[in-house]
Design a protein around this motif. Structure first.
Motif, PDB file in Angstrom:
ATOM      1  N   GLU A  30       0.831  -1.202   0.000  1.00  0.00           N
ATOM      2  CA  GLU A  30       0.000   0.000   0.000  1.00  0.00           C
ATOM      3  C   GLU A  30       0.865   1.251   0.000  1.00  0.00           C
ATOM      4  O   GLU A  30       0.565   2.227  -0.686  1.00  0.00           O
ATOM      5  N   LEU A  31       1.932   1.216   0.787  1.00  0.00           N
ATOM      6  CA  LEU A  31       2.806   2.378   0.906  1.00  0.00           C
ATOM      7  C   LEU A  31       3.482   2.708  -0.424  1.00  0.00           C
ATOM      8  O   LEU A  31       3.638   3.878  -0.770  1.00  0.00           O
ATOM      9  N   ARG A  32       3.844   1.683  -1.168  1.00  0.00           N
ATOM     10  CA  ARG A  32       4.476   1.916  -2.474  1.00  0.00           C
ATOM     11  C   ARG A  32       3.554   2.657  -3.425  1.00  0.00           C
ATOM     12  O   ARG A  32       4.015   3.413  -4.277  1.00  0.00           O
ATOM     13  N   ASN A  33       2.264   2.430  -3.302  1.00  0.00           N
ATOM     14  CA  ASN A  33       1.298   3.024  -4.224  1.00  0.00           C
ATOM     15  C   ASN A  33       0.479   4.151  -3.600  1.00  0.00           C
ATOM     16  O   ASN A  33      -0.487   4.598  -4.206  1.00  0.00           O
ATOM     17  N   ILE A  88      -0.453   5.280   6.650  1.00  0.00           N
ATOM     18  CA  ILE A  88       0.031   3.934   6.342  1.00  0.00           C
ATOM     19  C   ILE A  88       1.368   3.685   7.038  1.00  0.00           C
ATOM     20  O   ILE A  88       1.593   2.597   7.580  1.00  0.00           O
ATOM     21  N   GLU A  89       2.250   4.678   7.049  1.00  0.00           N
ATOM     22  CA  GLU A  89       3.529   4.527   7.745  1.00  0.00           C
ATOM     23  C   GLU A  89       3.322   4.282   9.237  1.00  0.00           C
ATOM     24  O   GLU A  89       4.017   3.461   9.838  1.00  0.00           O
ATOM     25  N   ALA A  90       2.359   4.973   9.831  1.00  0.00           N
ATOM     26  CA  ALA A  90       2.073   4.781  11.255  1.00  0.00           C
ATOM     27  C   ALA A  90       1.524   3.371  11.511  1.00  0.00           C
ATOM     28  O   ALA A  90       1.942   2.702  12.470  1.00  0.00           O
ATOM     29  N   GLU A  91       0.626   2.908  10.655  1.00  0.00           N
ATOM     30  CA  GLU A  91       0.094   1.547  10.787  1.00  0.00           C
ATOM     31  C   GLU A  91       1.203   0.513  10.629  1.00  0.00           C
ATOM     32  O   GLU A  91       1.235  -0.487  11.350  1.00  0.00           O
TER      33      GLU A  91
END
Length: 55
Positions: free
Chosen positions: A15-18, A27-30
């Protein structure tokens, strides 16, 4: 349990890549929380930490 967390971490990485910039922080926190949870689960499994409260 570790397998489920590892899969979740891989999904978050994908997910982070996109991710667009607006979603990136969430997303980084998750991802950071999932990684920390995995470390704790592995430590408990290996007997490095005690899961019971000290009292």
């Amino acid at each position: 349990m570790t397998t489920a967390l590892e899969i979740h971490i891989e999904e978050l990485r994908a997910e982070l890549r996109n991710a667009d910039p607006a979603e990136r922080g969430q997303i980084e926190a998750e991802l950071e929380l999932a990684r920390a949870e995995l470390v704790v689960v592995i430590a408990e499994r290996d007997g490095v930490v005690d899961a019971e409260p000290p009292f």
